[in-house]
Design an enzyme around this catalytic site. Structure first.
Site, short mmCIF file in Angstrom:
data_model
loop_
_atom_site.label_atom_id
_atom_site.label_comp_id
_atom_site.label_asym_id
_atom_site.label_seq_id
_atom_site.Cartn_x
_atom_site.Cartn_y
_atom_site.Cartn_z
N HIS A 121 0.88 -1.19 0.00
CA HIS A 121 0.00 0.00 0.00
C HIS A 121 0.91 1.23 0.00
O HIS A 121 2.03 1.16 0.51
CB HIS A 121 -0.83 -0.06 1.29
CG HIS A 121 -1.85 1.00 1.45
ND1 HIS A 121 -1.55 2.26 1.87
CD2 HIS A 121 -3.20 0.99 1.24
CE1 HIS A 121 -2.67 2.98 1.94
NE2 HIS A 121 -3.68 2.22 1.57
N ASP A 198 3.37 -4.64 7.86
CA ASP A 198 2.15 -3.85 7.77
C ASP A 198 0.99 -4.84 7.88
O ASP A 198 0.68 -5.56 6.93
CB ASP A 198 2.14 -3.10 6.43
CG ASP A 198 0.79 -2.46 6.13
OD1 ASP A 198 -0.17 -2.68 6.89
OD2 ASP A 198 0.70 -1.75 5.12
N GLN A 201 -4.26 -5.26 6.77
CA GLN A 201 -5.31 -6.12 6.19
C GLN A 201 -5.33 -7.50 6.83
O GLN A 201 -6.18 -8.32 6.48
CB GLN A 201 -5.09 -6.26 4.68
CG GLN A 201 -5.28 -4.98 3.90
CD GLN A 201 -6.73 -4.49 3.89
OE1 GLN A 201 -7.67 -5.27 4.10
NE2 GLN A 201 -6.90 -3.20 3.67
N LYS A 224 -10.26 -1.20 10.80
CA LYS A 224 -10.49 -2.33 9.88
C LYS A 224 -10.87 -3.59 10.65
O LYS A 224 -11.12 -4.63 10.06
CB LYS A 224 -9.23 -2.59 9.05
CG LYS A 224 -8.91 -1.45 8.08
CD LYS A 224 -7.79 -1.84 7.16
CE LYS A 224 -7.09 -0.68 6.50
NZ LYS A 224 -7.87 -0.01 5.48
N CYS A 362 -4.85 2.51 -3.58
CA CYS A 362 -3.62 3.03 -2.97
C CYS A 362 -2.47 2.03 -3.15
O CYS A 362 -1.64 1.86 -2.24
CB CYS A 362 -3.80 3.36 -1.49
SG CYS A 362 -5.08 4.55 -1.19
N1 C6P Z 1 -6.14 0.42 3.05
C1 C6P Z 1 -7.99 0.02 1.55
O1 C6P Z 1 -9.10 0.29 1.07
P1 C6P Z 1 -4.81 3.60 7.45
O2 C6P Z 1 -5.40 4.46 6.37
O3 C6P Z 1 -3.62 4.24 8.12
O4 C6P Z 1 -5.82 3.08 8.42
O5 C6P Z 1 -4.28 2.28 6.69
C2 C6P Z 1 -3.38 2.40 5.63
C3 C6P Z 1 -3.12 1.07 5.03
C4 C6P Z 1 -1.85 0.52 5.16
N2 C6P Z 1 -1.57 -0.71 4.68
C5 C6P Z 1 -2.49 -1.47 4.07
C6 C6P Z 1 -2.12 -2.84 3.60
C7 C6P Z 1 -3.79 -0.96 3.91
O6 C6P Z 1 -4.70 -1.71 3.30
C8 C6P Z 1 -4.11 0.34 4.37
C9 C6P Z 1 -5.46 0.93 4.15
C10 C6P Z 1 -7.51 0.79 2.75
O7 C6P Z 1 -7.30 -0.88 1.10
C11 C6P Z 1 -7.72 2.26 2.58
S1 C6P Z 1 -6.67 2.96 1.37
#
Ligand code: C6P
Length: 404
Positions: A121, A198, A201, A224, A362
């Protein structure tokens, strides 16, 4: 066996209509829905114990502090961290990753290398690029194959004594591929590199064991995993958190301040400057309790059934291609239909009450690899049903007919 109808009744939003149709929510990868128990806990906090934490001698402040620290303990137990002070509250995965990259700015130097993967991401690419620009370190990238899996031999070949950090996601948000992180962590450690996972997910689908994984950092978002927005966790091994400088300066992260010199508070407070999202941090503990009551074994088993059914049904559609066909997958399906822009399918099925995400998610490097502008992504949670998947398949067919 999960009682899905009972579970669905825990989530008030799921009984809503959107565009006049019953909501089918398949955008769980972007954010999950919240059970009533989580919503109630947030209200209860503001109604009964709202006060600033770690600051007051008064009763409410102590109640709020206790609740916040109990929640930290729940997270510690949930991810099996050795110490509660290795669990830092953040505003989300992005915050956690930036905290780490900021810390490494004083450690990396020209000639050092940081390895990321092609499956990341943007949150786990851009901060490392910024760090490399600042320090003169070089960014190296693990490539993927046509199935969307990391090419592990290429990762092995990238590793050297120059490698200082390796970072990959546990599960790809765009494709749902589950990465072999245990192997990656062990190999990175063999050359003396630190590893950040990370887990954004992963945490809605499984319970990470940070001691068993032996990762140095594990970042994730609360929103999430049925928790409130603006919450997240950065796990860091004690030794690393002691080594890294603070991320932000401010209240509560200090031992003593004079104009000559400031000394910093012990962990975890060194990394928690200012008034945090107190309600959110407390309620994240409630969300974790809720998920553990449902049970991660049950969640995984049921979500695998959803994934298998959706894969089979979607592949009945002529001209439909799934991206991310590797064997090890979470309940996420990214797909396109020949000659149709993903946005058009997403917009039409939204009119039928079905929420999916369309676009690059993203994760533009993945889209570039497949030479596509984006995909339609359906990401399933344990409160979704087989019937909802069948309705999505019919809706996609309808959209295909309209757009062909
Ligand atoms: N992905 C998606 O629709 P935040 O925004 O900080 O809570 O998470 C960022 C982030 C970082 N790593 C991964 C693997 C992610 O999937 C995400 C967030 C969402 O896939 C929103 S872009």
């Amino acid at each position: 066996m999960l009682d899905i109808q009972k579970i669905r009744s825990d989530f008030p939003i799921l009984s809503q209509k959107v565009n006049g149709k019953p909501l089918i929510y398949f955008d769980n990868g972007a954010t999950s829905q919240k059970p009533q128990i989580v919503i109630d806990a947030e209200v209860k906090y503001y109604q009964e114990i709202n006060a600033n934490i770690h600051r007051g001698v008064h009763t409410l402040s102590q109640l709020a502090t206790d609740a916040y620290e109990i929640s930290r303990g729940k997270v510690q137990e949930h991810i099996n961290a050795k110490f509660a002070h290795e669990v830092l509250f953040t505003s989300g995965t992005t915050h956690g990753i930036n905290l780490v990259t900021n810390g490494f700015a004083s450690i990396l130097k020209t000639g050092d290398e940081v390895i990321v993967s092609s499956l990341e991401h943007h949150s786990n690419i851009v901060p490392w690029q910024m760090l490399c620009e600042k320090t003169g370190a070089t960014l190296k990238v693990i490539p993927i194959n046509e199935n969307g899996e990391l090419i592990i031999e290429a990762f092995d070949a990238l590793l050297s004594e120059r490698t200082k950090v390796v970072t990959v996601n546990h599960i790809s948000n765009a494709l749902g591929i589950i990465n072999p992180i245990k192997y990656i962590i062990d190999k990175a450690h063999a050359v003396g590199a630190a590893v950040l996972i990370d887990g954004a997910q992963a945490v809605p689908h499984l319970k990470p064991d940070v001691q068993d994984l032996d990762c140095d950092f594990y970042a994730f978002s609360g929103h999430k995993m049925c928790g409130p927005t603006g919450t997240g966790i950065l796990y860091g091994k004690e030794a690393w958190l002691n080594k890294l400088p603070p991320y932000q300066g401010g209240g509560e992260m200090i031992k003593e301040v004079t104009f000559e010199k400031t000394t910093y508070a012990d962990l975890p407070h060194k990394f928690e400057a200012g008034t945090p999202n107190i309600a959110g941090g407390i309620v994240l503990g409630t969300a974790i309790d809720y998920l553990n009551n449902v049970g991660f074994d049950n969640i995984q088993q049921y979500e695998n059934e959803l994934l298998a059914h959706a894969t089979k049904r979607l592949l009945e559609i002529e001209g439909l291609k799934i991206y991310g066909t590797g064997k090890n997958k979470a309940s996420v399906i990214s797909f396109n239909i020949d000659g149709i822009h993903p946005y058009d399918i997403g917009s039409i099925i939204d009119k039928l009450g079905i929420a999916v995400r369309t676009g690059h998610h993203c994760a533009q490097p993945i889209m570039n690899f497949f030479c596509i502008p984006g995909t339609i992504r359906a990401s399933f949670s344990f409160y979704n049903t087989i019937e909802e998947i069948d309705q999505m398949v019919e809706a996609v067919k309808k959209a295909q007919t309209m757009l062909s």
